[in-house]
Design a protein around this motif. Structure first.
Motif, mmCIF file in Angstrom:
data_model
loop_
_atom_site.group_PDB
_atom_site.id
_atom_site.type_symbol
_atom_site.label_atom_id
_atom_site.label_comp_id
_atom_site.label_asym_id
_atom_site.label_seq_id
_atom_site.Cartn_x
_atom_site.Cartn_y
_atom_site.Cartn_z
ATOM 1 N N VAL A 256 115.138 -18.642 35.132
ATOM 2 C CA VAL A 256 114.596 -19.436 34.021
ATOM 3 C C VAL A 256 115.521 -20.599 33.703
ATOM 4 O O VAL A 256 115.076 -21.732 33.482
ATOM 5 C CB VAL A 256 114.393 -18.553 32.777
ATOM 6 C CG1 VAL A 256 113.938 -19.401 31.593
ATOM 7 C CG2 VAL A 256 113.384 -17.456 33.076
ATOM 8 N N GLY A 257 116.833 -20.349 33.716
ATOM 9 C CA GLY A 257 117.785 -21.422 33.470
ATOM 10 C C GLY A 257 117.690 -22.508 34.523
ATOM 11 O O GLY A 257 117.775 -23.697 34.210
ATOM 12 N N GLY A 258 117.505 -22.093 35.796
ATOM 13 C CA GLY A 258 117.353 -23.084 36.859
ATOM 14 C C GLY A 258 116.111 -23.937 36.678
ATOM 15 O O GLY A 258 116.138 -25.155 36.881
ATOM 16 N N LEU A 259 115.013 -23.296 36.271
ATOM 17 C CA LEU A 259 113.775 -24.052 36.039
ATOM 18 C C LEU A 259 113.916 -24.986 34.837
ATOM 19 O O LEU A 259 113.418 -26.122 34.866
ATOM 20 C CB LEU A 259 112.614 -23.083 35.832
ATOM 21 C CG LEU A 259 112.188 -22.287 37.066
ATOM 22 C CD1 LEU A 259 111.131 -21.255 36.699
ATOM 23 C CD2 LEU A 259 111.659 -23.220 38.148
ATOM 24 N N LEU A 260 114.595 -24.533 33.784
ATOM 25 C CA LEU A 260 114.820 -25.400 32.631
ATOM 26 C C LEU A 260 115.683 -26.605 33.015
ATOM 27 O O LEU A 260 115.429 -27.727 32.566
ATOM 28 C CB LEU A 260 115.472 -24.613 31.500
ATOM 29 C CG LEU A 260 114.587 -23.608 30.771
ATOM 30 C CD1 LEU A 260 115.403 -22.812 29.761
ATOM 31 C CD2 LEU A 260 113.430 -24.319 30.070
ATOM 32 N N SER A 261 116.684 -26.377 33.843
ATOM 33 C CA SER A 261 117.513 -27.487 34.311
ATOM 34 C C SER A 261 116.687 -28.480 35.124
ATOM 35 O O SER A 261 116.868 -29.695 35.021
ATOM 36 C CB SER A 261 118.677 -26.957 35.152
ATOM 37 O OG SER A 261 119.545 -26.154 34.384
ATOM 38 N N ALA A 262 115.775 -27.948 35.944
ATOM 39 C CA ALA A 262 114.901 -28.821 36.728
ATOM 40 C C ALA A 262 113.985 -29.632 35.809
ATOM 41 O O ALA A 262 113.727 -30.826 36.047
ATOM 42 C CB ALA A 262 114.083 -28.002 37.714
ATOM 43 N N VAL A 263 113.483 -28.997 34.756
ATOM 44 C CA VAL A 263 112.643 -29.715 33.789
ATOM 45 C C VAL A 263 113.422 -30.859 33.153
ATOM 46 O O VAL A 263 112.928 -31.994 33.042
ATOM 47 C CB VAL A 263 112.124 -28.745 32.706
ATOM 48 C CG1 VAL A 263 111.513 -29.524 31.543
ATOM 49 C CG2 VAL A 263 111.102 -27.799 33.296
ATOM 50 N N VAL A 264 114.642 -30.575 32.728
ATOM 51 C CA VAL A 264 115.475 -31.617 32.118
ATOM 52 C C VAL A 264 115.684 -32.771 33.100
ATOM 53 O O VAL A 264 115.570 -33.948 32.742
ATOM 54 C CB VAL A 264 116.828 -31.035 31.666
ATOM 55 C CG1 VAL A 264 117.777 -32.148 31.234
ATOM 56 C CG2 VAL A 264 116.617 -30.047 30.524
ATOM 57 N N LEU A 265 115.975 -32.430 34.360
ATOM 58 C CA LEU A 265 116.234 -33.464 35.354
ATOM 59 C C LEU A 265 115.022 -34.352 35.583
ATOM 60 O O LEU A 265 115.129 -35.594 35.556
ATOM 61 C CB LEU A 265 116.662 -32.816 36.669
ATOM 62 C CG LEU A 265 116.908 -33.790 37.835
ATOM 63 C CD1 LEU A 265 118.067 -34.722 37.526
ATOM 64 C CD2 LEU A 265 117.141 -33.029 39.135
ATOM 65 N N VAL A 266 113.848 -33.758 35.797
ATOM 66 C CA VAL A 266 112.668 -34.570 36.114
ATOM 67 C C VAL A 266 112.254 -35.416 34.911
ATOM 68 O O VAL A 266 111.781 -36.552 35.067
ATOM 69 C CB VAL A 266 111.500 -33.693 36.611
ATOM 70 C CG1 VAL A 266 111.870 -32.980 37.898
ATOM 71 C CG2 VAL A 266 111.045 -32.698 35.558
ATOM 72 N N ILE A 267 112.446 -34.900 33.690
ATOM 73 C CA ILE A 267 112.087 -35.683 32.508
ATOM 74 C C ILE A 267 113.053 -36.847 32.327
ATOM 75 O O ILE A 267 112.632 -37.982 32.038
ATOM 76 C CB ILE A 267 112.058 -34.799 31.248
ATOM 77 C CG1 ILE A 267 110.896 -33.811 31.316
ATOM 78 C CG2 ILE A 267 111.925 -35.663 29.992
ATOM 79 C CD1 ILE A 267 110.800 -32.907 30.113
ATOM 80 N N VAL A 268 114.345 -36.595 32.504
ATOM 81 C CA VAL A 268 115.326 -37.677 32.369
ATOM 82 C C VAL A 268 115.061 -38.764 33.411
ATOM 83 O O VAL A 268 115.149 -39.966 33.114
ATOM 84 C CB VAL A 268 116.755 -37.126 32.498
ATOM 85 C CG1 VAL A 268 117.767 -38.258 32.625
ATOM 86 C CG2 VAL A 268 117.093 -36.271 31.283
ATOM 87 N N MET A 269 114.703 -38.358 34.627
ATOM 88 C CA MET A 269 114.380 -39.343 35.664
ATOM 89 C C MET A 269 113.161 -40.169 35.267
ATOM 90 O O MET A 269 113.130 -41.385 35.458
ATOM 91 C CB MET A 269 114.144 -38.637 36.997
ATOM 92 C CG MET A 269 115.393 -38.026 37.616
ATOM 93 S SD MET A 269 115.037 -37.019 39.070
ATOM 94 C CE MET A 269 114.331 -38.250 40.169
ATOM 95 N N SER A 270 112.151 -39.523 34.703
ATOM 96 C CA SER A 270 110.947 -40.261 34.293
ATOM 97 C C SER A 270 111.235 -41.161 33.092
ATOM 98 O O SER A 270 110.677 -42.251 32.978
ATOM 99 C CB SER A 270 109.821 -39.282 33.956
ATOM 100 O OG SER A 270 110.129 -38.515 32.801
ATOM 101 N N MET A 271 112.130 -40.729 32.194
ATOM 102 C CA MET A 271 112.502 -41.563 31.055
ATOM 103 C C MET A 271 113.245 -42.808 31.523
ATOM 104 O O MET A 271 113.036 -43.908 30.990
ATOM 105 C CB MET A 271 113.367 -40.769 30.077
ATOM 106 C CG MET A 271 112.625 -39.658 29.357
ATOM 107 S SD MET A 271 113.716 -38.622 28.334
ATOM 108 C CE MET A 271 114.176 -39.797 27.054
#
Length: 435
Positions: A256-271
């Motif tokens: 779950v932590g790995g998936l949350l980190s991936a979510v943060v990464l893809v959102i920051v990239m899109s921002m």
């Protein structure tokens, strides 16, 4: 959409009676002597002088065109050709009937999404309590990240599993979900202002994107439009903050932590992509209104084409025809300066982005596809089954995305070609959809 150079139609004359659709009228943001008139439900707006509004009132009240012209001349000592005005308003889709016959004026084919959603349902999301909660969330996240900087996203967070194909598939799903929520936040912000909106696919340079058509927000003053422009970035920031706080204090399972980190990464990239104002991103629209421009992107491209043609004509006078003239010459001085500077950003930004895609993006995609294809072939001939499935996932995701890009690109540009073939420019150009 606007209309220029419209010729008088045979069905319009002094005795013609005109009825308009229900119109929304508000003061212009920049000219105290003008108003914005339009239909939010179809996203069509024009800017008219006050005398034009008086003409619309007379015509909609049942006065024939000739009688309305006489009334305006008597009351305001101004001679107006109302045939030209009616033609322009009909082309913009604001005229409902001419002599009792329904018109076929410009109308949006797509219906808005969630038409049942009303401002009273979502206005609280942008009220004082929501703003306080958002500030508290950001402050708590900043304090946490200062103490635990290892929570900040890294490229390694993309590979939360050893199976690259699985990571690509799941991360694409995560990115798609966050993109939908980003666009939904634009839609909700527009609905909070009683403006309809619609989400759809689009392309920008080599990117396949979702965008929200919120043209109807031209019916509200500029100071309220920033809510719609920035709502996507604010929502993204809230999701990033919430994910970081969960990772910091909830001690989630490693997966779950790995998936949350991936979510943060893809959102920051899109921002980060939203900062590329040489495309029609969220920050572009903020810049558009801050600079008091009407269509910065199209005007900037037109000026860049003018400079290119002028340069080519100087170098090849016998082969290249000269430019018809500086397209920014008709703009107000403040807008002309902004457009000319922005044109340089459009050319430079687009050149860098496309060059990077050609030099790095295409080779990376091609190399990955070759490796994935090799793994699939190896699996079919006795190699690793897991590697073959992993490669198949990569091909599936990338192939689907590229196919969607090509289909969307073809549909959007063929639709624009048809629109240009049947109409001209609009009296007041509305902004492009937000992405």
């Amino acid at each position: 959409m606007t209309t220029t150079g419209v010729e008088a139609a045979p069905d319009l004359g002094a005795a013609t009676r005109v009825r308009f659709h229900p119109l929304r009228i508000r003061p212009s943001d920049d000219d105290p002597d003008s108003v914005v008139v339009g239909r939010p439900e179809v996203g069509e707006f024009v800017e008219l002088p006050m005398i034009g509004v008086r003409a619309v009132e007379l015509l909609d009240g049942g006065a024939p065109i000739g009688v309305a012209e006489e009334r305006i001349a008597a009351d305001h000592d101004v001679e107006l050709d109302l045939v030209d005005l009616v033609l322009a308003l009909r082309e913009a889709g604001l005229v409902a009937e001419v002599d009792g016959r329904p018109t076929g004026g410009a109308r949006r084919e797509d219906r808005p999404h969630l038409p049942w959603l009303r401002a009273r349902h979502v206005r609280w999301l942008f009220g004082p309590a929501a703003k306080v909660a958002y500030v508290a969330l950001v402050a708590a996240t900043l304090a946490t990240v200062v103490r635990r900087p290892e929570l900040l996203p890294s490229y390694r967070d993309f590979f939360w599993t050893d199976y690259v194909g699985l990571a690509v598939l799941v991360n694409t799903v995560l990115f798609s979900g966050t993109a939908v929520l980003h666009e939904f936040s634009h839609l909700v912000a527009a609905r909070s202002l009683d403006a309809p909106a619609r989400i759809r696919f689009a392309t920008r340079l080599h990117h396949l994107v979702l965008e929200t058509d919120v043209t109807a927000i031209w019916s509200v003053p500029r100071r309220h439009r920033y809510r719609v422009y920035l709502s996507g970035l604010l929502w993204d920031s809230a999701v990033v903050c919430a994910a970081l706080l969960v990772m910091a204090y909830a001690r989630p399972h490693p997966l779950v932590g790995g998936l949350l980190s991936a979510v943060v990464l893809v959102i920051v990239m899109s921002m980060a992509l939203q900062l590329h104002v040489y495309m029609r991103t969220d920050c572009y629209f903020v810049l558009l209104d801050l600079l008091r421009c009407r269509n910065l992107f199209q005007d900037g491209f037109a000026y860049a084409r003018h400079l290119l043609r002028r340069g080519l004509h100087a170098a090849l006078p016998g082969r290249v025809t000269p430019s018809a003239g500086d397209p920014t010459a008709v703009l107000p001085p403040h807008e002309r300066r902004a457009v000319r500077i922005y044109a340089l950003a459009v050319v430079a930004g687009s050149a860098v982005a496309l060059s990077s895609f050609v030099l790095f993006g295409i080779p990376i995609v091609a190399h990955g596809a070759i490796q994935a294809g090799s793994a699939v072939l190896a699996g079919a001939t006795g190699g690793s089954l897991l590697a073959a499935v992993d490669g198949a996932l990569v091909l599936l995701v990338e192939g689907t995305l590229q196919a969607m890009f090509l289909v969307t690109f073809y549909r959007r540009h063929s639709r624009r070609r048809r629109a240009r073939a049947t109409s001209g420019q609009a009296p007041h150009a509305a902004p492009d959809p937000i992405g």
